[in-house]
Design an enzyme around this catalytic site. Structure first.
Site, PDB file in Angstrom:
ATOM      1  CG  HIS A 267     -37.614 -73.699   4.235  1.00 54.31           C
ATOM      2  ND1 HIS A 267     -37.943 -74.080   2.971  1.00 54.31           N
ATOM      3  CD2 HIS A 267     -36.433 -73.012   4.108  1.00 54.31           C
ATOM      4  CE1 HIS A 267     -37.031 -73.657   2.110  1.00 54.31           C
ATOM      5  NE2 HIS A 267     -36.098 -73.002   2.785  1.00 54.31           N
ATOM      6  CG  HIS A 306     -45.092 -72.950  -1.968  1.00 56.54           C
ATOM      7  ND1 HIS A 306     -44.545 -71.865  -2.608  1.00 56.54           N
ATOM      8  CD2 HIS A 306     -44.073 -73.773  -1.658  1.00 56.54           C
ATOM      9  CE1 HIS A 306     -43.243 -72.038  -2.689  1.00 56.54           C
ATOM     10  NE2 HIS A 306     -42.925 -73.176  -2.113  1.00 56.54           N
ATOM     11  CG  ASP A 362     -41.585 -80.428   2.088  1.00 58.51           C
ATOM     12  OD1 ASP A 362     -40.597 -81.048   1.683  1.00 58.51           O
ATOM     13  OD2 ASP A 362     -41.572 -79.229   2.385  1.00 58.51           O
TER      14      ASP A 362
HETATM   15  N1  CMC Z   1     -52.910 -75.710   6.681  1.00 53.48           N
HETATM   16  C1  CMC Z   1     -53.978 -74.951   7.047  1.00 53.48           C
HETATM   17  N2  CMC Z   1     -54.103 -73.654   6.769  1.00 53.48           N
HETATM   18  C2  CMC Z   1     -53.088 -73.079   6.102  1.00 53.48           C
HETATM   19  C3  CMC Z   1     -51.947 -73.802   5.666  1.00 53.48           C
HETATM   20  C4  CMC Z   1     -51.888 -75.176   5.983  1.00 53.48           C
HETATM   21  N3  CMC Z   1     -50.844 -75.920   5.606  1.00 53.48           N
HETATM   22  N4  CMC Z   1     -51.106 -72.985   5.010  1.00 53.48           N
HETATM   23  C5  CMC Z   1     -51.696 -71.763   5.027  1.00 53.48           C
HETATM   24  N5  CMC Z   1     -52.887 -71.827   5.662  1.00 53.48           N
HETATM   25  C6  CMC Z   1     -53.863 -70.757   5.835  1.00 53.48           C
HETATM   26  C7  CMC Z   1     -53.429 -69.760   6.897  1.00 53.48           C
HETATM   27  O1  CMC Z   1     -53.919 -70.100   8.162  1.00 53.48           O
HETATM   28  C8  CMC Z   1     -54.009 -68.484   6.358  1.00 53.48           C
HETATM   29  O2  CMC Z   1     -55.398 -68.487   6.643  1.00 53.48           O
HETATM   30  P1  CMC Z   1     -56.120 -67.112   7.075  1.00 53.48           P
HETATM   31  O3  CMC Z   1     -56.028 -66.228   5.867  1.00 53.48           O
HETATM   32  O4  CMC Z   1     -57.502 -67.530   7.422  1.00 53.48           O
HETATM   33  O5  CMC Z   1     -55.353 -66.586   8.244  1.00 53.48           O
HETATM   34  C9  CMC Z   1     -53.876 -68.611   4.855  1.00 53.48           C
HETATM   35  O6  CMC Z   1     -53.896 -70.019   4.609  1.00 53.48           O
HETATM   36  C10 CMC Z   1     -52.587 -68.016   4.288  1.00 53.48           C
HETATM   37  O7  CMC Z   1     -51.497 -68.578   5.004  1.00 53.48           O
HETATM   38  P2  CMC Z   1     -50.138 -67.834   5.326  1.00 53.48           P
HETATM   39  O8  CMC Z   1     -49.545 -68.424   6.567  1.00 53.48           O
HETATM   40  O9  CMC Z   1     -50.394 -66.345   5.320  1.00 53.48           O
HETATM   41  O10 CMC Z   1     -49.292 -68.200   4.041  1.00 53.48           O
HETATM   42  P3  CMC Z   1     -47.731 -68.078   3.898  1.00 53.48           P
HETATM   43  O11 CMC Z   1     -47.454 -67.777   2.490  1.00 53.48           O
HETATM   44  O12 CMC Z   1     -47.184 -67.143   4.919  1.00 53.48           O
HETATM   45  O13 CMC Z   1     -47.224 -69.551   4.303  1.00 53.48           O
HETATM   46  C11 CMC Z   1     -46.430 -71.739   4.231  1.00 53.48           C
HETATM   47  C12 CMC Z   1     -46.743 -70.471   3.435  1.00 53.48           C
HETATM   48  C13 CMC Z   1     -45.756 -72.776   3.341  1.00 53.48           C
HETATM   49  C14 CMC Z   1     -45.466 -71.390   5.385  1.00 53.48           C
HETATM   50  C15 CMC Z   1     -47.754 -72.287   4.810  1.00 53.48           C
HETATM   51  O14 CMC Z   1     -48.637 -72.619   3.761  1.00 53.48           O
HETATM   52  C16 CMC Z   1     -47.543 -73.467   5.736  1.00 53.48           C
HETATM   53  O15 CMC Z   1     -47.286 -73.285   6.931  1.00 53.48           O
HETATM   54  N6  CMC Z   1     -47.658 -74.748   5.201  1.00 53.48           N
HETATM   55  C17 CMC Z   1     -47.390 -75.915   5.991  1.00 53.48           C
HETATM   56  C18 CMC Z   1     -45.900 -76.138   6.078  1.00 53.48           C
HETATM   57  C19 CMC Z   1     -45.327 -76.669   4.779  1.00 53.48           C
HETATM   58  O16 CMC Z   1     -45.852 -77.587   4.182  1.00 53.48           O
HETATM   59  N7  CMC Z   1     -44.180 -76.095   4.375  1.00 53.48           N
HETATM   60  C20 CMC Z   1     -43.460 -76.520   3.179  1.00 53.48           C
HETATM   61  C21 CMC Z   1     -43.434 -75.466   2.131  1.00 53.48           C
HETATM   62  S1  CMC Z   1     -42.876 -76.070   0.535  1.00 53.48           S
HETATM   63  C22 CMC Z   1     -41.256 -76.542   0.721  1.00 53.48           C
HETATM   64  C23 CMC Z   1     -40.357 -75.578   1.397  1.00 53.48           C
HETATM   65  O17 CMC Z   1     -40.462 -74.357   1.228  1.00 53.48           O
HETATM   66  O18 CMC Z   1     -39.477 -76.025   2.100  1.00 53.48           O
END
Ligand code: CMC
Length: 428
Positions: A267, A306, A362
């Protein structure tokens, strides 16, 4: 005919008509679906709230597919271009843009509450020299509840307004104290002649000069970053603020909890994680190998992806453009080239394209913060300052919503069924 959803239970052959309102069915309407009368009734299973609306809100709208973000109906691009943080905070909190008189009074009230009680300074001095500023921030905001016990009067609109002013006024001071403590410099006092961002810069960076003059480009950049981070509907920290507030805790305690939720690297800690990732990659030549590792499941590309945006985060677009203005003043952040190359490769790569992973807020914000002289561990604190306005607005909306009660999800219990206790000497 009213919109309804017809459910057929194949176990019993019964049909149920469930009303649809705002494109949603009420989860509790499913409770009538049961095989026998003494059953609890049907529940939905939704870990991480992937498909559950926990509230009705009138504050922030996101269209994740089209990259739209509105505060109270106003596009984020227009606010970033024309508004300032205090005006945006008012808009988020009270629903309309302030009149000139309302704005002036609001700005005056915030300015008059920026000082911290001397015992807060003493409390903060008690932290180790290398304490993470976000840990200091969370603890100190929580401690404010002991300084303002009147904040417990959460159903008094007057009390809520006072706590709102105190919180928005004091979070930059707490953040700056945390920073000054970590670099071993004395705390600065607020400068009432400066605006919200300008005063924050003075609290952070003033040395021996009588009056600190913020660079206008950097001051404006900080205002814009604050506007972009002011609210983002039901994210992890906001949901935490609402959940803690739903037990009728005071706003300082609830906000400390929200800030703790923001701290995590998925986050608000993500901008810190982006910079650490860039340092780890080390050189533009290592970018393809890093992307390969991410694709094979070894870590994530921080600052990408996201839960709601499945297109380019509109805040990231604004920040990327603003970075050029900031770098004209500070000099280019050497990590920028690497970030641009990561983005270029990722946006062409099937792995990221098929998962709709784009840069989020971010990805570039950390590069600007670093160029402005902030250490990496201050980044989540810089996120928490403006988000305070959003957290409070969402908390108040929750308190005034007759549909809301104490947040208390259900579970599917898969553990052991009833069994008898076995004394220690009889266990295998
Ligand atoms: N790098 C590589 N793969 C990713 C990433 C990433 N940053 N984000 C998601 N994926 C992949 C994930 O492995 C999954 O693949 P598969 O379907 O093959 O298993 C797919 O994309 C869907 O991911 P998810 O984890 O189910 O998606 P989510 O909605 O639960 O997660 C998130 C959203 C923001 C936590 C995630 O994208 C992430 O960890 N991003 C990196 C951390 C980040 O930049 N966070 C800031 C968010 S914006 C500001 C805020 O909220 O504070």
């Amino acid at each position: 005919m009213a919109d309804t959803l017809t459910i057929t239970d194949n176990r019993t052959g019964k049909h149920y008509e469930v009303p649809i309102q705002d494109g949603t069915i009420k989860a509790t309407d499913l409770r009538q679906v049961k095989v026998t009368n003494d059953e609890f009734g049907m529940m939905t299973y939704d870990p991480a709230f992937m498909n559950t609306a926990s509230c009705k809100s009138r504050i922030t709208y996101i269209d994740g597919d089209n990259g739209v973000l509105l505060y109270r109906g106003y596009p984020i691009e227009q606010l970033a271009e024309q508004s300032d943080f205090l005006e945006t905070a008012w808009l988020i909190l009270f629903g309309e843009l302030p009149s000139k008189a309302e704005y002036d009074k609001w700005a005056h009230q915030i300015t008059m509450h920026t000082m911290l009680h001397t015992n807060i300074a003493k409390l903060m001095e008690g932290f180790r020299h290398d304490a993470h500023p976000m840990g200091m921030f969370i603890s100190t905001v929580g401690a404010l509840s002991t300084f303002y016990p009147d904040a417990k009067d959460i159903f008094s609109q007057e009390s809520r307004r006072l706590q709102t002013i105190r919180l928005i006024a004091k979070v930059p001071s707490i953040a700056a104290y945390a920073f000054r403590h970590s670099i071993g410099r004395p705390f600065n006092q607020p400068d009432n002649e400066l605006g919200y961002a300008g005063n924050f810069l003075s609290l952070l960076f003033r040395m021996t000069e009588l009056r600190y003059k913020p660079n206008p480009v950097l001051e404006r950049a900080l205002e814009v970053l604050f506007i972009l981070h002011a609210d983002h509907e039901q994210n992890c920290s906001t949901s935490t603020m609402r959940a803690i507030g739903s037990s009728h805790a005071d706003p300082y305690s609830a906000l400390a909890g929200a800030a703790a939720a923001l701290y995590g690297p998925l986050h608000g800690g993500a901008n810190e994680a982006v910079l650490r990732m860039l340092h780890e990659i080390g050189s533009i030549n290592n970018v393809p190998a890093f992307i390969k590792r991410v694709k094979s499941g070894e870590g994530r590309l921080m600052g990408f992806g996201h839960r709601v945006y499945k297109s380019y985060d509109p805040r990231a677009k604004i920040i990327k453009r603003m970075a050029d203005l900031v770098f004209e003043v500070t000099g280019k952040n050497p990590l920028l080239e690497m970030a641009l190359e990561l983005e270029r490769i990722a946006l062409e790569d099937e792995y990221f394209v098929s998962r709709k992973l784009y840069p989020n807020v971010d990805f570039y914000s950390g590069l600007i913060y670093q160029a402005m002289g902030f250490p990496v561990d201050m980044f989540p604190v810089l996120f928490a300052i403006p988000r305070t306005a959003g957290w409070i607005a969402q908390w108040e909306e929750m308190l005034n919503d007759p549909d809301q009660k104490i947040a208390r999800p259900r579970q599917i219990y898969l553990g052991a069924s009833t069994r008898d206790y076995v004394p220690k000497d009889k266990r295998k």
